[in-house]
Design a protein around this motif. Structure first.
Motif, mmCIF file in Angstrom:
data_model
loop_
_atom_site.group_PDB
_atom_site.id
_atom_site.type_symbol
_atom_site.label_atom_id
_atom_site.label_comp_id
_atom_site.label_asym_id
_atom_site.label_seq_id
_atom_site.Cartn_x
_atom_site.Cartn_y
_atom_site.Cartn_z
ATOM 1 N N HIS A 1 1.519 7.733 1.254
ATOM 2 C CA HIS A 1 1.710 6.501 1.201
ATOM 3 C C HIS A 1 0.282 5.870 1.072
ATOM 4 O O HIS A 1 -0.572 6.295 1.086
ATOM 5 C CB HIS A 1 2.117 5.769 2.776
ATOM 6 C CG HIS A 1 1.155 6.152 3.826
ATOM 7 N ND1 HIS A 1 1.218 7.637 4.169
ATOM 8 C CD2 HIS A 1 -0.191 5.759 4.452
ATOM 9 C CE1 HIS A 1 0.227 7.271 5.164
ATOM 10 N NE2 HIS A 1 -0.554 6.547 5.199
ATOM 11 N N SER A 2 0.325 4.685 0.807
ATOM 12 C CA SER A 2 -0.948 3.529 0.200
ATOM 13 C C SER A 2 -0.917 2.496 1.429
ATOM 14 O O SER A 2 -0.415 2.151 1.781
ATOM 15 C CB SER A 2 -0.781 2.851 -1.097
ATOM 16 O OG SER A 2 -0.512 3.355 -2.136
ATOM 17 N N ASP B 1 -10.638 11.520 -3.872
ATOM 18 C CA ASP B 1 -9.623 11.662 -3.025
ATOM 19 C C ASP B 1 -10.619 12.764 -1.587
ATOM 20 O O ASP B 1 -10.716 12.723 -0.562
ATOM 21 C CB ASP B 1 -8.532 12.039 -2.539
ATOM 22 C CG ASP B 1 -8.068 10.767 -2.578
ATOM 23 O OD1 ASP B 1 -8.480 9.334 -3.300
ATOM 24 O OD2 ASP B 1 -6.960 10.390 -3.797
ATOM 25 N N ARG C 1 -7.596 0.681 -7.058
ATOM 26 C CA ARG C 1 -6.917 0.804 -5.699
ATOM 27 C C ARG C 1 -7.339 0.018 -4.695
ATOM 28 O O ARG C 1 -7.184 -0.021 -4.043
ATOM 29 C CB ARG C 1 -7.773 2.442 -5.378
ATOM 30 C CG ARG C 1 -7.171 3.488 -6.320
ATOM 31 C CD ARG C 1 -7.863 4.929 -5.690
ATOM 32 N NE ARG C 1 -6.579 5.710 -5.525
ATOM 33 C CZ ARG C 1 -6.689 7.067 -5.217
ATOM 34 N NH1 ARG C 1 -7.982 7.686 -4.888
ATOM 35 N NH2 ARG C 1 -5.729 7.954 -5.761
ATOM 36 N N GLU D 1 -3.556 -2.549 -4.923
ATOM 37 C CA GLU D 1 -2.871 -1.553 -4.808
ATOM 38 C C GLU D 1 -2.937 -1.152 -3.575
ATOM 39 O O GLU D 1 -2.209 -0.486 -3.018
ATOM 40 C CB GLU D 1 -2.417 -1.042 -5.681
ATOM 41 C CG GLU D 1 -1.917 -1.477 -7.135
ATOM 42 C CD GLU D 1 -1.327 -0.427 -7.776
ATOM 43 O OE1 GLU D 1 -1.007 0.763 -8.030
ATOM 44 O OE2 GLU D 1 -0.833 -1.531 -9.031
ATOM 45 N N GLY D 2 -4.523 -0.758 -2.835
ATOM 46 C CA GLY D 2 -4.820 0.576 -2.185
ATOM 47 C C GLY D 2 -5.333 1.218 -2.422
ATOM 48 O O GLY D 2 -4.988 1.872 -3.175
ATOM 49 N N VAL D 3 -5.732 2.773 -1.075
ATOM 50 C CA VAL D 3 -5.435 4.060 -1.331
ATOM 51 C C VAL D 3 -4.229 4.959 -0.728
ATOM 52 O O VAL D 3 -3.553 4.889 0.134
ATOM 53 C CB VAL D 3 -6.551 4.147 -0.285
ATOM 54 C CG1 VAL D 3 -7.249 5.640 -0.015
ATOM 55 C CG2 VAL D 3 -8.184 3.043 -0.721
ATOM 56 N N PRO D 4 -3.940 5.752 -1.617
ATOM 57 C CA PRO D 4 -3.095 6.644 -1.082
ATOM 58 C C PRO D 4 -3.890 7.812 -0.702
ATOM 59 O O PRO D 4 -4.283 8.088 -1.385
ATOM 60 C CB PRO D 4 -2.727 7.533 -2.892
ATOM 61 C CG PRO D 4 -3.416 6.795 -3.395
ATOM 62 C CD PRO D 4 -4.215 6.140 -3.117
#
Ligand SMILES: NC(=O)c1ccc[n+]([C@@H]2O[C@H](COP(=O)([O-])OP(=O)(O)OC[C@H]3O[C@@H](n4cnc5c(N)ncnc54)[C@H](O)[C@@H]3O)[C@@H](O)[C@H]2O)c1
Length: 357
Positions: free
Chosen positions: A2-3, A43, A321, A324-327
């Motif tokens: 999930h992000s 990551d 990112r 859109e956010g960090v997965p």
């Protein structure tokens, strides 16, 4: 998978880091450095490092609120001790000292030992580049050996990263930053957490046979990662151990002290002001012309898009990112929550801060 949007991830990770008893300045340094690693696409060196940091802290291998101390001051030559402090703080302080000297004298060589995990080494080249300085960094890792020498059947050293940064007016700095193993160890942890296989040619099992199972670097019985480029990557890894480890840190993987969990880095860095060599403008004009020439090479079949330069991939990932956010995969997030619990922070509070509860 999930992000998590940045505005949620920032407070959640700061909450966890406060559990180490860190000063607010340290909380900021550690959290922003780890999240920056995720943003730049690494990551392996991002928030997923928090669980091993918590283990190292609980076993006395990582000392919060420690600072760099100067062991030897030779003007343009500094020997520094990281006192097993957070690498995110120690790395920044070491670079700050070196930047001051390189600005004053034109160059500085830094031998840094006993820093806890320095994270993404590119961060230190970026700090030097922001001050207008070229830099080189050879790093060793004192932890469980995880990489086999070329032709060897078991692990004898760490993923020993090499990094170089070149600031250029008119474009972002060129930042080359990689592990000397085919892939970074954290990438096998991420693959193991996701239940994915690793590409061929990256690792061997506990019998020295080729394998695609990331478990051989994550859970016993251990195998080993291989170095990139056969004997060439092995040679560079060896230099990282000799210069970053034996010379800068006075400590190599051979010392294998398994009494407590920790990840120590030794780093041999050279910082240089291009102006000190005479003509910064001429250097930059030549460098820019060369980059233009290289990038004019037509894209080869199987590659999408034009030729890239080191540092481009990280900037593209960061732009994406940040928006859109960090997965974050489920296993990594669960491990972070468990680590928060061990620090007495409370997994639920962290989950809430991240907008997940
Ligand atoms: N602190 C430690 O102990 C430690 C140990 C090992 C690795 N690390 C860190 O792990 C991170 C990841 O290392 P890695 O080996 O997985 O990196 P990687 O294999 O993703 O390589 C990254 C480098 O290659 C460049 N690059 C990527 N694609 C490119 C392309 N198409 N064309 C040109 N250049 C390209 C990137 O800009 C970057 O400089 C690094 O930040 C490293 O410092 C830290």
């Amino acid at each position: 998978m999930h992000s998590i949007p940045l505005q949620r991830l920032n407070p959640a990770i700061r909450l966890v880091v406060r559990g180490f008893g860190s000063s607010e300045q340290e909380v900021e340094a550690v959290a922003s450095n780890l999240i920056e690693a995720n943003l730049t696409g690494h990551d392996s060196h991002g928030i997923g490092m928090l669980p091993p940091y918590v283990e190292a802290f609980l076993q006395g291998g990582l000392k919060p609120n420690a600072h760099v101390s100067t062991v030897l001051d030779g003007g343009t030559l500094l020997r520094l001790d990281g006192n097993a402090g957070f690498g995110q703080v120690i790395g920044h302080e070491a670079m700050d000292l070196a930047i001051g000297r390189a600005r004053q004298h034109g160059s500085c060589i830094v031998a840094l030992g006993n820093a806890h995990h320095l994270g993404r080494i590119g961060a230190w080249a970026e700090q030097a580049a922001a001050a207008g300085l070229v830099s080189l960094h050879l790093v060793n890792v004192v932890s469980r050996a995880i990489v086999a020498p070329h032709g060897g059947a078991d692990a004898r050293f760490g993923t020993n990263p090499f990094c170089a940064g070149v600031p250029l007016a008119g474009r972002p700095p060129v930042i080359l930053d990689f592990a000397t193993s085919v892939i970074a160890q954290g990438k096998t942890r991420v693959a193991h957490n996701k239940g994915e296989l690793i590409a061929e040619g990256c690792l061997i099992d506990d019998q020295g046979r080729a394998s695609r199972e990331p478990r051989f670097t994550v859970v016993p019985p251990f195998g080993a990662l291989l170095t990139f480029g056969a004997h060439k990557g092995y040679g560079l890894a060896l230099m990282c151990e000799l210069l970053g480890g034996a010379l800068a840190a006075g400590m190599t993987t051979r010392d294998d002290d398994t009494s407590k969990r920790r990840i120590l880095n030794g780093m041999f860095s050279v910082l240089l002001d291009p102006q000190a060599l005479g003509d910064r403008a001429a250097f930059e004009a030549e460098a820019m012309a060369f980059l233009k020439w290289v990038q004019a090479s037509p894209p080869r079949e199987g590659f999408d898009g034009p030729v890239q330069v080191a540092g481009d991939a990280e900037r593209a990932s960061k732009a994406l990112r940040s928006a859109e956010g960090v997965p974050v995969d489920r296993t990594t997030w669960t491990a972070i929550l468990a680590a928060a619990d061990k620090l007495g922070v409370g997994a639920r509070r962290v989950d809430e801060a991240a907008g997940r509860a």
